[in-house]
Scaffold this motif. Structure first.
Motif, short mmCIF file in Angstrom:
data_model
loop_
_atom_site.label_atom_id
_atom_site.label_comp_id
_atom_site.label_asym_id
_atom_site.label_seq_id
_atom_site.Cartn_x
_atom_site.Cartn_y
_atom_site.Cartn_z
N ASN A 17 -4.81 -2.01 -1.81
CA ASN A 17 -3.69 -1.64 -0.79
C ASN A 17 -3.98 -2.10 0.40
O ASN A 17 -3.37 -2.88 1.06
CB ASN A 17 -3.93 -0.07 -0.61
CG ASN A 17 -2.84 0.61 -1.38
OD1 ASN A 17 -1.64 0.33 -1.40
ND2 ASN A 17 -3.07 1.80 -2.04
N ALA A 20 -2.72 -5.92 -0.02
CA ALA A 20 -1.34 -6.03 0.11
C ALA A 20 -0.86 -5.84 1.57
O ALA A 20 -0.31 -6.48 2.22
CB ALA A 20 -0.78 -4.84 -0.76
N HIS A 177 2.13 -0.61 -2.75
CA HIS A 177 2.16 -1.76 -1.93
C HIS A 177 3.31 -2.28 -1.31
O HIS A 177 3.40 -2.36 -0.30
CB HIS A 177 1.63 -3.02 -2.98
CG HIS A 177 0.27 -2.94 -3.45
ND1 HIS A 177 -0.13 -3.56 -4.57
CD2 HIS A 177 -0.75 -1.94 -3.34
CE1 HIS A 177 -1.26 -3.15 -4.94
NE2 HIS A 177 -1.67 -2.24 -4.31
#
Length: 190
Positions: A17, A20, A177
């Motif tokens: 994460n 992203a 994401h």
């Protein structure tokens, strides 16, 4: 042009994460700059991702502090020094206490791999698979004192795939994401 929001990302693991979010900030999808990575696990892979992106890392081991409050006071000092405006939790596996909640009221965001209030806490994907549900999902929410109990900002359903935890986790990460990026973009463009 408005200036970008200064954010710190908190993470404890591999940092998918984080990666992203970093990409979305870098290309301008999210009008924010990640000015700091905060981690409670100095050896976590997310620290390598941050270093590769040129983002400073603040690594604190909770056991090195007398209390949780002392641990968070040390984090708060670094956040204030970096002039951080929002805290973005991305796989940070610790509850946030009043120290950070009071310093960042309604400016701490978390992402959770379930449709809250179902399956809060650790291993939400495993909980969903064991419960035999057909649909789980992703929730982005404000952080409060509880475990995954803050006001919900966005949710998206994800089908449980063949009662398989790994396949379902992969599908959830893809949605995380996209949903985190879209939610933060909307929030920071206000």
């Amino acid at each position: 042009m408005a200036k970008n929001v200064r954010i710190a990302v908190f993470a404890s693991g591999s940092g998918s994460n984080f990666a992203a979010l970093e990409k979305a900030c870098y290309v301008g999808t999210i009008p924010a700059d990640i000015v700091l990575l905060v981690t409670d696990k100095p050896d976590a892979f997310v620290t390598e991702r941050a270093k590769q992106a040129g983002i400073p890392v603040a690594a604190f081991r909770p056991r090195d502090f007398e209390t949780k409050q002392a641990y968070e006071q040390a984090i708060l000092a670094v956040l204030q020094e970096a002039q951080v405006e929002w805290l973005i939790l991305a796989g940070y596996m610790r509850l946030i206490s009043h120290v950070l909640l009071d310093a960042y009221p309604e400016r701490i965001i978390n992402i959770h791999p379930s449709l809250l209030p179902s399956f809060p806490g650790k291993d939400a994907i495993g909980q969903a698979v064991k419960a035999g549900v057909k649909v789980t999902g992703v929730t982005v929410h404000l952080v409060d004192e509880g475990m995954d109990t803050g006001p919900i900002l966005a949710q998206q359903a994800v089908n449980v795939i063949d009662n398989d935890e790994q396949q379902t986790a992969k599908a959830i990460h893809e949605v995380e994401h996209e949903l985190y990026t879209a939610t933060l973009k909307k929030l920071f463009e206000k």
